[in-house]
Design a protein around this motif. Sequence first.
Motif: not given
Lengths: 432, 277
Positions: A143, A140, B37-45, A195, A135-136, A166
């Motif tokens: 991913r 997303n 832009k900061v490459g934030a990570v969205v969690p995957v559960n 960037y 789930t997400s 990445r």
Amino acid sequence: MRLKSLFAAILAAVLSVGAFALPARAQIEVDVNRGDVQPLPIAVPAFRGDRGAEIAQVITSNLERSGLFRPIDQAAFIERDLDIRYQPRFGDWKTINAQALVNGEVSVDPTGRLTVNFRLWDVFAEQQLLGMQFTSTSENWRRVAHKISDAVYERLTGEKGYFDTRVVFVAESGGRIDRVKRLAIMDQDGANPSYLTDGSYIVMTPRFSSTSQEITYMALRPEGSSIYLFNLETGRRETLGNFPGMVFAPRFSHDGGKVAFSVERSGNTDIHVMDLRSRSSSRLTADPSIDTSPSFSPDGAQITFNSDRGGSPQIYVMNADGSGVRRISFGSGRYMTPVWSPTGEYIAFTKQEGGRFHIGIMRPDGSGERLLTSSYLDEGPTWAPNGRVLMFSRETPGGPPRLWTVDVTGRIVRPAPYPQSGSDPAWSPLLN
Amino acid sequence: MRRERSPLTTALIVSAIAHAAVIGAALIPWPWARELKVGAVVPVNIVSNIPANPRPAVEGPLEQPAQTESPEPDAPLEAPAAAQPELAEPQPQPQPKTQAPRPAPAPKPAPEKAPPKKAEPAKSPPARPTPAKKESGLDLDALADSLKGSQSSSASKGRNRPETAREARNTSGSGVSGAAMSGLAEELQRRWNPNCEVDGARDVRVRVTFRLSSDGRVVGDVEAGGQERSSDPVVRAAAERAIRAVYGAAPFTTLPREFYGAPIVVSFNAAQACADN
């Protein structure tokens, strides 16, 4: 008497059956010493539901790019519209020679929550190998596709995947004179590029921590060079400190607690290390030569580096405290940019010999040197977190640098899925 | 009545277009122009492992025999030796492979065949119990016959055909000819896809054991001595690839009858196969 004869008859019957049965159970042994070595044929039909086709496409591309799988063209599929609640019709998949099958289902609830179920099937053994649910958030979905790719890859090869990762790199634009070098990041499949610096100064040698989403890199400004730490999760950016002379080539220890780097002062370059907690640093080499490109072993006990103390750039290994320096490369040519693999098994390097550049690997004792690539200019290898694939930059005469990948066998060499000019890649660990 | 456009109006139009273009450009998510832009990570559960082995589709079992299983034409090979067991064996075959890979299917055939026995108890009561007991479809008479045949054939052929190839090795003295062994090895190597590209996989030697019914189908499970359940994922994957080769090569319709019913142990040598590749 009659009883006796009956008993004898039964005994005889038993013995006769035994006499036949024993040889029939004799074991037949066969050795198979050859095989049909090829990428594993796999079928990944579109998942049911919104984004299902796109998720299947990302999985297909990941597996194909690894070189270990041969996804079968969807046009060849006989069974369509698979339902994850039921077994597939294995015969249909055997007919097209799919050895493995991935099917799945996607749903998005009114709050935007994405749920993806998938199953991996062994077509010939007719059994499920894997069944998982993720789930997400709905945006997303890529991913999730990478995570499924990793799960499938690991189940079928036995090796950890590397798709949910990445890459940071130096994005290059402009001409040779006015070239702009910006720090950039993308998914390992080239998606979501962005960037991280604005191009107002030059960035070099970005390196990922192997335990967190943190990078370190060198920034070169007119007033001098500095080393930055940049946490991608929090956005926090800080310098490593002020050092007399030029600082460059930073790299994290595998536990992320230290950074080793080079300091050039009065024509002499030595390797230093800084403890990130205490912020105390110490010099590890003290040779009147250029010692640079330090890279920690996975256990943190040793450091490999590049030095010209022997007359030409070669690869050396020392203990993490700077003691016990020993040279490990003895081939002809010049060796540069050594990088210890995440598994500890190999050290990758750039080699220049006879007017060509190569990406190669050798064992930490210097044995088993293998050159994996050869071109006009190949340099700067970085390891995928599973230690099987390397990314590097390749330049053709007059052309811009591009990112390429090669596996440790050297058989699978291909451009990275990033269409722009880029150099100096660094691979992240698997995302959490 | 020509109306002249005033310079002011033209300037306003140009200005408006220019502003609109700038605003529009700002709204377009240019992929290469996103700065800092900061490459934030969205969690995957990973929620859970979903249940294994879902039920077959209702229509699945009905369609499967028609699609895949085409070994019937080869059944006549066995006909002279044992007609009755052959009829008994094919029925359990499709079920175990599709429903569940475990031995569970084996008991099923027995009850299924029980009613026919009751229906014709007088015909051959002694013969029926024997095949019913043999879960793997062993036919002792046929095996005994075939054993005799193989002994004589290996005696006649053996002297003329030296078993030079390692894959033609017969360690059990079962009397199977080297040519037949080589034939089996060739069938398997055509279907075996060793994991040569993965470190460690080359060092895994997998010994797979299985049995064949009289029509060349795999009876029961194909086992790799527990390697298929190894906690080492590389070993497990290697074992599964070897097992897959057996299932993929089945049915073995061209083998002599000596192979049917006997335990067949195949040693898959990845080191050699990968070195030759």
